[in-house]
Scaffold this motif. Structure first.
Motif, PDB file in Angstrom:
ATOM      1  N   TRP A 490       0.756  -1.368  -0.235  1.00 28.63           N
ATOM      2  CA  TRP A 490       0.018  -0.077  -0.150  1.00 28.63           C
ATOM      3  C   TRP A 490       0.875   1.268  -0.064  1.00 28.63           C
ATOM      4  O   TRP A 490       0.291   2.408  -0.063  1.00 28.63           O
ATOM      5  CB  TRP A 490      -1.226  -0.013   1.169  1.00 28.63           C
ATOM      6  N   ALA A 494       2.739   6.259  -6.270  1.00 27.97           N
ATOM      7  CA  ALA A 494       2.722   7.616  -5.981  1.00 27.97           C
ATOM      8  C   ALA A 494       1.298   8.226  -6.073  1.00 27.97           C
ATOM      9  O   ALA A 494       0.201   7.914  -6.922  1.00 27.97           O
ATOM     10  CB  ALA A 494       3.613   8.425  -6.914  1.00 27.97           C
ATOM     11  N   TRP A 495       1.327   9.214  -5.266  1.00 30.60           N
ATOM     12  CA  TRP A 495      -0.097   9.979  -5.351  1.00 30.60           C
ATOM     13  C   TRP A 495       0.113  11.059  -6.657  1.00 30.60           C
ATOM     14  O   TRP A 495       1.052  11.806  -6.559  1.00 30.60           O
ATOM     15  CB  TRP A 495      -0.292  10.920  -3.948  1.00 30.60           C
ATOM     16  N   THR A 496      -0.857  11.084  -7.281  1.00 38.14           N
ATOM     17  CA  THR A 496      -0.642  11.765  -8.670  1.00 38.14           C
ATOM     18  C   THR A 496      -1.896  13.030  -8.737  1.00 38.14           C
ATOM     19  O   THR A 496      -2.990  12.516  -8.801  1.00 38.14           O
ATOM     20  CB  THR A 496      -0.759  11.045  -9.988  1.00 38.14           C
ATOM     21  N   LEU A 497      -1.474  14.222  -8.687  1.00 41.76           N
ATOM     22  CA  LEU A 497      -2.471  15.094  -8.933  1.00 41.76           C
ATOM     23  C   LEU A 497      -2.978  15.434 -10.324  1.00 41.76           C
ATOM     24  O   LEU A 497      -4.078  15.381 -10.649  1.00 41.76           O
ATOM     25  CB  LEU A 497      -2.235  16.557  -8.173  1.00 41.76           C
ATOM     26  N   SER A 502       3.229  15.035  -8.535  1.00 41.51           N
ATOM     27  CA  SER A 502       3.042  13.485  -8.002  1.00 41.51           C
ATOM     28  C   SER A 502       4.118  13.467  -6.732  1.00 41.51           C
ATOM     29  O   SER A 502       5.288  14.270  -6.618  1.00 41.51           O
ATOM     30  CB  SER A 502       3.117  12.697  -9.085  1.00 41.51           C
ATOM     31  N   SER A 504       5.713  10.005  -3.984  1.00 42.65           N
ATOM     32  CA  SER A 504       5.263   8.873  -3.620  1.00 42.65           C
ATOM     33  C   SER A 504       4.768   8.753  -2.473  1.00 42.65           C
ATOM     34  O   SER A 504       4.866   9.523  -1.294  1.00 42.65           O
ATOM     35  CB  SER A 504       6.855   8.230  -3.562  1.00 42.65           C
ATOM     36  N   TYR A 505       4.125   7.570  -2.312  1.00 46.07           N
ATOM     37  CA  TYR A 505       3.401   7.277  -0.998  1.00 46.07           C
ATOM     38  C   TYR A 505       4.220   7.346   0.330  1.00 46.07           C
ATOM     39  O   TYR A 505       3.947   7.401   1.281  1.00 46.07           O
ATOM     40  CB  TYR A 505       2.289   6.142  -0.959  1.00 46.07           C
ATOM     41  N   ILE A 508       5.119  10.537   1.441  1.00 36.91           N
ATOM     42  CA  ILE A 508       4.038  10.894   2.343  1.00 36.91           C
ATOM     43  C   ILE A 508       4.011  10.043   3.680  1.00 36.91           C
ATOM     44  O   ILE A 508       3.894  10.971   4.852  1.00 36.91           O
ATOM     45  CB  ILE A 508       2.524  10.841   1.517  1.00 36.91           C
TER      46      ILE A 508
END
Length: 660
Positions: A490, A494-497, A502, A504-505, A508
């Motif tokens: 999980w 990556a979180w990509t807007l 972007s 990476s998780y 974060i």
């Protein structure tokens, strides 16, 4: 005679059953033909056109096949792939596959095996490229409306990669009946992109461009870029076509490039250089003369020009233009950049859209750079928070702090050797790393550090020696190769807007972990008795001792607490960095700079220092992306200058460390 009659009777007796069977089969065959429906009926009705297809006449055939129901898409795909064969013995069509000296046959309607046939009995149907293109359009319509969402997505991907004008109408027709909202949105977006490229008129294409606004999608920009691509051309008169910019030689275009364009367009002869002229003169020397002039005169450049002109007039060498003649040729022609897209309205809309997108991209790049800086700052803060206690609160220069980070990372690696579940292993590794490094810190404080308080130089040398010893110990136990510390599934990706922003998780997660430890530090220091005693010892150890507080015990627990936090930082950092015996050395310098710049003894100063260093390093890397080492050098120089003006750091704290 009697024998003849007997023989005739025998022949008739044998023939009558066969005739009766043929008479019976004929109605059956007619019945079978009359009963043929769907694809079988279409294949029977258009057998000749399918066997010998032509692009001019194949349209109705494809439409009939496409609307025939079961097996239509299978047959069209096989037909396009040249896998359809005609069995000449009965005129039936099959999907064929070569197998040695035979063909394996499949029923075109059901796809089930239909036996084999010798090669001599099968005639392969091989449509040309034009017919295959028409078949492809029909296949697109099928795939876009296929019941399987996976196939519909595959069709959209194929169109996105190699879109054609023929795909636009089938795509539009499939949108109203699309049941999946996500796929429908993809179809609508792809329809607008295809409209930009293949719309029927300028108004439709401009409306499609404007509908995207300042969309940052790479597919949108990739669609616009070919529209504003230009080609540099030369004209004998006024420029023709969709002119992007008129160029003036000498200002917008170097004159030698302008003349080269004239030569490429066969509008001017190639220039003859001085060396080429001398070679030509040397090749035409006769009786001590060249071009009617003696060789002795060739030392004069004007005479060389005269001799070469004589040879050119006689047709023995190419004509050589003078500089003035070349400049006149350039001045007599027009130069311009011409858009590849012929419609001015479309290119104007595309240029405006790209301008909007460029401004938005610049803003998003700033946001992305800020996220990278915050991510780096959280890593530095997490690595330095333990040092903020041991150095900032206690005043101990602990050069082995990096090795406590390494110890925590190796703890995570060992846990994963026994716990294969990556999520569970990380949950176990975090408190275990704290416990192990806490114990190591306590042992180090009891055995070494407590004898060296108030002696910073000796503390530095002692902890530096411990650092080297721990590195060698790690090498002896784990070797010199990097060891894997795998993040949970999980945390992958990556979180990509959008296509620009972007993160990476894992970054974060480290940011969140840094905030958690900031809150934990504040709670321990402000809401617990241990924190109260640490603050008392920090401000005035003698007075704290007179109040019943044991400074030695507080120093031991504080040093162990700081070391334990360094161990947890090692687990977090090891999820994205290589876990080696020298891992801690990559963070020890930044940790000290973070604490010193922020303000010794202040946790908020450490936070401010980590933010400043993270933003500064990313900013310098953005200005000079090809040399990260130079970025670190400039950062250190900036910090040296910064400390000259604020020697106590961003947030100065009174107490033992500040006083020292």
């Amino acid at each position: 005679m009697r024998k003849f009659l007997i023989a005739l009777g025998i022949v008739l007796a044998l023939a009558l059953p066969g005739l009766a069977q043929d008479a019976g089969d004929a109605p059956q065959a007619e019945a079978t033909q009359s009963e043929a429906t769907g694809l079988r009926a279409v294949l029977q009705d258009y057998a000749k056109q399918i066997a010998k297809p032509s692009r001019r006449t194949i349209g109705p055939v494809i439409e009939a096949v496409a609307g025939s129901g079961e097996g239509a898409s299978r047959f069209l795909q096989a037909w396009s792939d040249k896998r359809v064969g005609l069995r000449e013995s009965d005129g039936a069509f099959f999907i064929v596959k070569k197998s040695g000296s035979e063909y394996e046959l499949s029923d075109p309607v059901t796809g089930e095996p239909a036996g084999t046939a010798p090669k001599s009995d099968i005639k392969e149907v091989k449509p040309n490229s034009g017919v295959r293109a028409e078949i492809g359009v029909a296949l697109v319509r099928f795939l876009l409306s296929d019941p399987d969402p996976k196939k519909r997505r595959e069709a959209l991907t194929a169109i996105d990669r190699n879109g054609e004008a023929s795909h636009l109408e089938p795509l539009r027709a499939s949108i109203p009946d699309e049941p999946d909202p996500a796929i429908k949105a993809e179809k609508q977006r792809l329809e607008r992109l295809l409209t930009i490229r293949f719309g029927k008129d300028a108004a439709e294409r401009v409306a499609a461009i404007d509908s995207f606004g300042a969309d940052l999608g790479l597919d949108f920009r990739a669609t616009l870029n070919p529209l504003v691509a230009t080609t540099r051309k030369v004209f004998e008169g006024a420029p023709k076509g969709n002119v992007a910019e008129t160029l003036k030689p000498g200002r917008d275009l170097p004159e030698h490039e302008a003349y080269a364009m004239l030569v490429s367009a066969d509008l001017a002869p190639a220039r003859i250089s001085a060396s080429e002229m001398q070679q030509a003169l040397a090749a035409h020397v006769e009786n001590g003369q060249v071009g009617g002039l003696p060789l002795a005169a060739m030392a004069d450049p004007a005479k060389r020009e005269e001799a070469y002109a004589t040879l050119a007039a006689a047709g023995e060498v190419p004509t050589r233009l003078t500089d003035a003649e070349a400049e006149k040729l350039v001045a007599d022609h027009q130069f311009a950049d011409i858009y590849a897209e012929p419609d001015p309205e479309v290119t104007t809309a595309a240029e405006a859209a790209l301008t909007r997108v460029s401004r938005t991209v610049a803003g998003m790049q700033t946001v992305d750079l800020g996220l990278d800086a915050l991510s780096l700052a959280s890593i530095y803060f997490l690595a330095a928070i333990g040092l903020a206690i041991t150095f900032g609160v206690m005043g101990v220069i602990n050069m082995a702090h990096g090795e406590f980070i390494t110890m925590g990372a190796y703890t995570g690696y060992v846990v994963q050797l026994f716990v294969p579940d990556y999520t569970l292993s990380i949950l176990i590794a975090l408190p275990l790393a704290f416990a192990i490094t806490f114990g190591a810190g306590v042992a180090m404080e009891r055995l070494v550090i407590r004898y060296l308080y108030k002696r910073p130089l000796e503390t530095l040398l002692a902890t530096f020696g411990i650092s080297i010893a721990l590195q060698q110990l790690f090498k002896n136990i784990f070797g010199t190769q990097a060891r894997p510390l795998t993040s949970p599934p999980w945390l992958e990706g990556a979180w990509t807007l959008n296509d620009v922003v972007s993160i990476s998780y894992i970054r974060i997660a480290i940011f969140v972990l840094a905030l958690i430890f900031l809150a934990l530090y504040l709670w321990v220091m402000r809401k617990t008795r241990l924190g109260l005693e640490v603050r008392a010892v920090t401000q005035n150890p003698s007075m704290a001792a007179s109040m019943g507080i044991n400074p030695d015990r507080i120093n031991m627990l504080a040093f162990g607490f700081g070391s334990g936090i360094a161990g947890i930082a090692g687990v977090a950092i090891g999820l994205f960095a290589k876990v080696t015996s020298e891992m801690g050395q990559d963070y020890i310098v930044q940790s000290f700079m973070t604490v010193v710049v922020g303000g010794v003894g202040s946790i908020f100063g450490t936070l401010a220092g980590a933010t400043l260093i993270g933003v500064l390093q990313k900013g310098i890397e953005w200005l000079n992306p090809s040399n990260t080492l130079a970025a670190q050098t400039y950062m250190i120089l900036f910090i040296i200058i910064f400390i000259q003006f604020r020697p106590r750091g961003i947030i100065a704290l009174k107490g033992r460390a500040a006083g020292d």
